[in-house]
Design a protein around this motif. Structure first.
Motif, PDB file in Angstrom:
ATOM      1  N   HIS A 100     -11.035   8.484  -2.573  1.00  0.00           N
ATOM      2  CA  HIS A 100     -11.306   9.216  -1.325  1.00  0.00           C
ATOM      3  C   HIS A 100     -10.880   8.370  -0.137  1.00  0.00           C
ATOM      4  N   ASP A 129     -14.749   0.297   0.375  1.00  0.00           N
ATOM      5  CA  ASP A 129     -15.063   1.668  -0.083  1.00  0.00           C
ATOM      6  C   ASP A 129     -14.332   2.688   0.777  1.00  0.00           C
ATOM      7  N   GLU A 164     -18.013  10.927   0.590  1.00  0.00           N
ATOM      8  CA  GLU A 164     -19.212  10.279   1.139  1.00  0.00           C
ATOM      9  C   GLU A 164     -20.278  11.290   1.556  1.00  0.00           C
ATOM     10  N   GLU A 188     -12.750   3.386  -6.921  1.00  0.00           N
ATOM     11  CA  GLU A 188     -13.895   3.016  -6.096  1.00  0.00           C
ATOM     12  C   GLU A 188     -14.101   1.503  -6.239  1.00  0.00           C
TER      13      GLU A 188
HETATM   14 ZN   LIG Z   1     -16.515   5.373  -2.291  1.00  0.00          ZN
END
Ligand SMILES: [Zn+2]
Length: 395
Positions: A100, A129, A164, A188
């Motif tokens: 992401h 992240d 998120e 991740e």
């Molecule tokens: Zn993440």
């Protein structure tokens, strides 16, 4: 080069291929850092569509340069999701690289949390992240292309914009691509400073418990009121008791709200509850318990909303086999790769929940995800990229 040398039957030959690959990434370490830095410096909070769309465009261009077919999935309320398809020398099912580009940080965070290099660490919002994970995808693909002149196999990249905040808008895309894939590699953040991969994640549920009572003047009409906060307090005690640590099932009341003034018997109160489960077989039971709550005071009305949002990622045989492959590749690179079971969820929970072999935590190594000290360890980047490249090739 890689394939030919790998098929040699002497260990020294294999070893030298891995060392050459490592050298390739070591030579490009500063380049990788500047790519990651560029991504960190484009702020992309989940709730700001235009910011995340800008991020999607930048990343799409980088994947297009590597020969990928770009497809943007339009999302109305979130940033667009990016799918990139690559063909490979051999056919068969693609491997899905999943991640992401949204972050938890509001626009302007860079001012107080700048992207900097300090003591071999790269800092900044979302660097761990998971913007370093996106950088690692780009360089692993570039490496594979340059070693063999083409990618060894079909590869699909999916980067979503809403991980998120629960992945509501991207979940169906993630699941449909996972169903077509041989395996899912999730970039991740890794676990701990040793960079362990994640072979199990808890499933996550979110519930709201809303109580409606009856307002009255706390002085004049106390007995006419029905105190919603008192009822909620009893419900909080009850749902907290659903925690079962032996099953690694937890129930956390994280937010409470209610009431208006001290001199009013409150008519309304709400608790927001986080539920974590380690095993899919516990999902139905805890969901039923939450939905079966009844008011202690019959004059109160109780409303329960929510549910289990992400199934747990369990360490199935498919996950274990993928981990074993990663361990073997890491060993050839001269390192012992560990594994971890964690409480936090990711989109890997969805793909593992479908029974597709999934390995998570393949991204950056560092600390402080979602926190002011978020950073990655720069020296870890080369072997991480080599591990990802090796996995893409062999799963
Ligand atoms: Zn993440």
């Amino acid at each position: 080069m890689a394939r030919a040398a790998r098929s040699g039957n002497i260990n020294a030959g294999r070893n030298s291929v891995d060392q050459q690959r490592l050298a390739y990434f070591r030579e490009r370490r500063e380049e990788m850092v500047s790519t990651i830095r560029e991504l960190v410096e484009i702020e992309s909070p989940s709730d700001n569509k235009s910011a995340v769309d800008r991020m999607a465009e930048t990343v799409a261009q980088k994947f297009a340069t590597l020969g990928g077919q770009i497809r943007l999935h339009h999302a109305a309320d979130f940033g667009n999701h990016l799918q990139v398809d690559f063909s490979g020398k051999r056919g068969g099912k693609p491997v899905l690289l999943l991640g992401h580009y949204d972050t938890v940080y509001p626009l302007g965070t860079l001012a107080s949390m700048p992207c900097r290099i300090v003591d071999n660490k790269l800092t900044g919002p979302g660097v761990l992240d998971m913007k370093s994970g996106i950088g690692l995808m780009l360089y692993a693909l570039a490496g594979l292309r340059s070693w063999d002149g083409a990618l060894p196999r079909p590869i699909t990249v999916l980067l979503v914009s809403d991980e998120e905040v629960g992945s509501d808008s991207s979940r169906a895309i993630t699941e449909s691509l996972a169903k077509k894939a041989a395996a899912v590699l999730v970039l991740e953040p890794s676990y701990g400073f040793e960079g362990a991969v994640k072979t199990a994640r808890k499933g996550v549920g979110e519930y709201a418990v809303r109580v409606t009572g009856k307002a009255s003047h706390a002085g004049l009409d106390f007995q006419k009121g029905v105190n919603a906060i008192l009822e909620l307090a009893r419900q909080i005690e009850r749902v907290s008791g659903f925690t079962d640590l032996k099953k690694r099932l937890t129930v956390n009341v994280g937010i409470v709200s209610g009431g208006s003034r001290t001199n009013v018997v409150p008519a309304e109160a709400t608790a927001q509850v986080d539920v974590r489960i380690a095993r899919l077989k516990d999902a139905a039971g805890i969901d039923k318990k939450m939905r079966s709550l009844r008011p202690y005071n019959r004059k109160c009305k109780l409303e329960i909303t929510g549910g289990i949002n992400r199934p747990p990622m369990e360490r199935t045989a498919g996950v274990a086999a993928l981990y074993a492959k990663a361990v073997a590749i890491a060993r050839e690179l001269g390192w012992k790769l560990g594994e971890a079971a964690v409480g936090g969820g990711s989109d890997g929970n969805f793909t593992a929940g479908l029974g597709i072999p999934t390995l998570d935590g393949l991204g950056g190594v560092g600390d402080g995800a979602h926190a002011v000290h978020e950073h990655i360890l720069i020296p870890e980047l080369p072997r991480r990229a080599a591990l990802i490249a090796g996995l893409i090739e062999s799963v």
